[in-house]
Write a protein that holds these residues in place. Structure first.
Motif, mmCIF file in Angstrom:
data_model
loop_
_atom_site.group_PDB
_atom_site.id
_atom_site.type_symbol
_atom_site.label_atom_id
_atom_site.label_comp_id
_atom_site.label_asym_id
_atom_site.label_seq_id
_atom_site.Cartn_x
_atom_site.Cartn_y
_atom_site.Cartn_z
ATOM 1 N N PRO A 273 -4.078 -0.091 6.511
ATOM 2 C CA PRO A 273 -4.257 1.351 7.035
ATOM 3 C C PRO A 273 -3.147 1.707 7.734
ATOM 4 O O PRO A 273 -2.978 2.881 7.850
ATOM 5 C CB PRO A 273 -5.675 1.109 7.771
ATOM 6 C CG PRO A 273 -5.487 -0.321 8.059
ATOM 7 C CD PRO A 273 -5.312 -1.034 6.963
ATOM 8 N N PHE A 274 -2.321 0.849 8.335
ATOM 9 C CA PHE A 274 -1.154 1.065 9.299
ATOM 10 C C PHE A 274 -0.164 1.871 8.290
ATOM 11 O O PHE A 274 0.332 3.119 8.660
ATOM 12 C CB PHE A 274 -0.684 0.100 9.917
ATOM 13 C CG PHE A 274 0.554 0.213 10.756
ATOM 14 C CD1 PHE A 274 0.685 1.214 11.838
ATOM 15 C CD2 PHE A 274 1.925 0.083 10.119
ATOM 16 C CE1 PHE A 274 1.647 1.287 12.411
ATOM 17 C CE2 PHE A 274 3.072 0.402 10.909
ATOM 18 C CZ PHE A 274 3.237 1.018 11.897
ATOM 19 N N GLY A 275 -0.044 1.329 7.101
ATOM 20 C CA GLY A 275 0.890 1.919 6.094
ATOM 21 C C GLY A 275 0.671 3.166 5.606
ATOM 22 O O GLY A 275 1.229 4.043 5.329
ATOM 23 N N ALA A 276 -0.800 3.164 5.352
ATOM 24 C CA ALA A 276 -1.217 4.486 4.371
ATOM 25 C C ALA A 276 -1.260 5.559 5.612
ATOM 26 O O ALA A 276 -0.866 6.863 5.405
ATOM 27 C CB ALA A 276 -2.684 4.089 4.044
ATOM 28 N N THR A 277 -1.837 5.362 6.965
ATOM 29 C CA THR A 277 -2.038 6.397 7.858
ATOM 30 C C THR A 277 -0.480 7.061 8.246
ATOM 31 O O THR A 277 -0.171 8.142 8.321
ATOM 32 C CB THR A 277 -2.435 5.833 8.909
ATOM 33 O OG1 THR A 277 -3.724 5.129 8.617
ATOM 34 C CG2 THR A 277 -2.957 6.970 10.212
ATOM 35 N N ILE B 130 0.774 -1.444 0.008
ATOM 36 C CA ILE B 130 -0.083 0.092 -0.130
ATOM 37 C C ILE B 130 1.068 1.239 -0.076
ATOM 38 O O ILE B 130 0.319 2.152 -0.620
ATOM 39 C CB ILE B 130 -1.016 -0.140 1.361
ATOM 40 C CG1 ILE B 130 -2.079 1.134 0.982
ATOM 41 C CG2 ILE B 130 -0.153 0.152 2.559
ATOM 42 C CD1 ILE B 130 -3.042 0.811 -0.173
ATOM 43 N N ARG B 131 2.209 0.986 0.489
ATOM 44 C CA ARG B 131 2.864 2.516 0.901
ATOM 45 C C ARG B 131 3.115 3.272 -0.647
ATOM 46 O O ARG B 131 3.124 4.361 -0.759
ATOM 47 C CB ARG B 131 3.809 2.123 1.596
ATOM 48 C CG ARG B 131 3.649 2.330 3.069
ATOM 49 C CD ARG B 131 4.728 2.194 4.190
ATOM 50 N NE ARG B 131 4.402 2.702 5.360
ATOM 51 C CZ ARG B 131 4.818 2.172 6.544
ATOM 52 N NH1 ARG B 131 5.975 1.331 6.389
ATOM 53 N NH2 ARG B 131 4.527 2.763 7.551
ATOM 54 N N PRO B 132 3.641 2.391 -1.610
ATOM 55 C CA PRO B 132 3.987 3.230 -2.927
ATOM 56 C C PRO B 132 2.628 4.217 -3.317
ATOM 57 O O PRO B 132 2.808 5.391 -3.939
ATOM 58 C CB PRO B 132 4.262 2.261 -3.904
ATOM 59 C CG PRO B 132 4.532 1.250 -2.933
ATOM 60 C CD PRO B 132 3.787 1.044 -1.774
ATOM 61 N N PHE B 133 1.498 3.628 -3.288
ATOM 62 C CA PHE B 133 0.203 4.099 -3.657
ATOM 63 C C PHE B 133 -0.161 5.292 -2.553
ATOM 64 O O PHE B 133 -0.603 6.155 -2.960
ATOM 65 C CB PHE B 133 -0.839 3.241 -3.822
ATOM 66 C CG PHE B 133 -0.535 2.125 -4.803
ATOM 67 C CD1 PHE B 133 -0.703 2.411 -6.179
ATOM 68 C CD2 PHE B 133 -0.296 0.694 -4.371
ATOM 69 C CE1 PHE B 133 -0.508 1.234 -7.142
ATOM 70 C CE2 PHE B 133 0.001 0.058 -5.287
ATOM 71 C CZ PHE B 133 -0.073 -0.030 -6.749
ATOM 72 N N SER B 134 0.356 5.189 -1.298
ATOM 73 C CA SER B 134 0.090 5.978 -0.221
ATOM 74 C C SER B 134 0.656 7.243 -0.546
ATOM 75 O O SER B 134 0.170 8.279 -0.463
ATOM 76 C CB SER B 134 0.386 5.543 1.292
ATOM 77 O OG SER B 134 -0.349 4.331 1.380
#
Length: 403
Positions: free
Chosen positions: A121-125, A71-75
């Motif tokens: 959600p942890f990575g995105a937040t 998720i983090r690259p998209f975050s």
């Protein structure tokens, strides 16, 4: 008189500890406190509740890292493209809701699914919140402010495990811990709704699509380097409780370990902030990786309680110098419109290392014991330190952008 008024206005504008910065710090602290209240106890929970062996525990616990990495690259792209306040609050809401899954997970498979999905959600937040922190900081205090910002998650990552272990020893009740994490995460969500952000400037001429929207290619060697240190942290933070219990017969000392780790992180951050403000990132990072190397070496090669506790303090001191310096280096090689990408890139790199560390640590511990796992960690820290001193420091100086 006008000069005095202008001077006061400028001082207020350049104030580091403004209201919004403090709110963002509180959000970050609550986010990491909720998550790391459980971290050192989950291996014990999986062992006691589901009788999982060590390598299976490693696979289950690494699931959230895989989801976080995805998720983090998209975050980074999302927080650089859309309204950051809305992105932050939506991500925090889902982060909070995921804690209900731990309470209801009755099988190892269900627990593994919940833990894995929680990584999204942890990575995105974490990306959204750290990017918001950059937005609310005055540009002249940004390096220093990012150094202090990291205190919020460093303290949480050190104090929360101590609190969790203390509560567990007092109650032997994992369900209580899951509920506490849920409540703390809800408090963090409420805090995120109160943050007010300045108007963002529109970036002209920004390319519509680029790989740099998802990962900061200019920082590739920084990314490789910090992955080594994430690997070491992943093994240490996830297996220290079970290592102390099985190898050193320390049943109540893990809380002290994390308190010493916290002390080292806080002291190191405070003393390193002035140097970061002056732009001496490579100096701080070099000091940090070398101090951490001593700490991990004590942990892996000296089988004694004093080395166990001394290592905690030294690892805290080292990481408190190293991580904020690396964060500033990532931001330092990124354009102004790539702040989210810079934040997601360092977190991707750190979590990739952590995920590898969790899996390898569990596998090595299952095959030849925890002592060998932590000796492997010391070797990886030495490799990372050598890489930074010989190559990465110069790489950053050549690529850093003037502000």
């Amino acid at each position: 008189m006008n000069n005095k008024v202008e001077g006061k206005n400028m001082e207020a504008k350049e104030r580091l500890w403004n209201k919004e910065y403090i709110k963002v710090m509180a959000c970050n602290f609550l986010l990491f406190f909720a998550f790391y209240l459980l971290t050192p106890l989950l291996p014990l929970y999986l062992d006691e509740q589901f009788e999982a062996d060590k390598d299976l525990i490693g696979i289950v616990l690494s699931g959230y890292v895989v989801a976080t990495l995805l998720i983090r690259p998209f975050s980074g792209f999302i927080v650089d493209t859309f309204n950051r306040k809305k992105v932050l609050t939506i991500c925090f809401l889902f982060f909070f809701l995921c804690f209900t899954g731990y309470i209801g997970a009755g099988t190892l498979l269900m627990f593994a699914i919940v833990r894995t999905f929680h990584g999204i959600p942890f990575g995105a937040t974490t990306v959204a919140n750290s990017t918001v922190a950059i937005d609310v900081l005055p540009s002249s205090r940004r390096n220093e402010g990012l150094g202090y910002y990291g205190l919020s998650n460093n303290i949480a990552m050190a104090v929360a495990p101590s609190a969790g272990i203390y509560i567990y020893h007092a109650t032997a009740n994992f369900t209580l811990l899951f509920w506490l994490s849920l409540i703390i995460a809800f408090a963090g969500f409420l805090c995120s709704t109160k943050v007010k952000l300045p108007q963002r400037e529109r970036v002209e001429g920004k390319p519509k699509f680029s790989l740099d929207h998802f990962f900061l290619g200019r920082a590739w060697l920084l990314a490789i380097n910090i992955s080594f240190f994430g690997l070491c942290w992943g093994v240490m933070s996830n297996y220290v409780a079970i290592y102390g219990k099985e190898e050193l017969n320390i049943t109540d000392g893990t809380g002290i370990f994390f308190m010493l780790l916290s002390l080292g992180l806080v002291v190191s951050r405070l003393f390193g902030a002035k140097s970061l403000r002056a732009g001496r990132m490579t100096r701080n990072a070099t000091i940090g990786v070398l101090i951490s190397l001593v700490g991990y070496s004590l942990f892996g090669f000296i089988h004694a309680a004093w080395a166990y506790y001394a290592a905690a303090l030294l690892i805290g001191l080292g990481n408190g110098q190293m991580y904020p310096a690396f964060l500033n280096m990532f931001v330092g090689v990124a354009r102004h419109d790539q702040r989210g990408t810079a934040n997601s890139s360092i977190l991707i790199s750190w979590d990739l290392g952590m995920g590898i560390g969790i899996v390898l640590g569990g596998f090595i511990a299952e095959q030849i014991g925890f002592t060998s796992a932590f000796r492997f960690v010391a070797i990886m820290q030495a490799v990372g330190a050598a890489l930074f001193i010989l190559a990465t420091a110069g790489f950053f100086e050549r690529r850093r952008l003037s502000r």
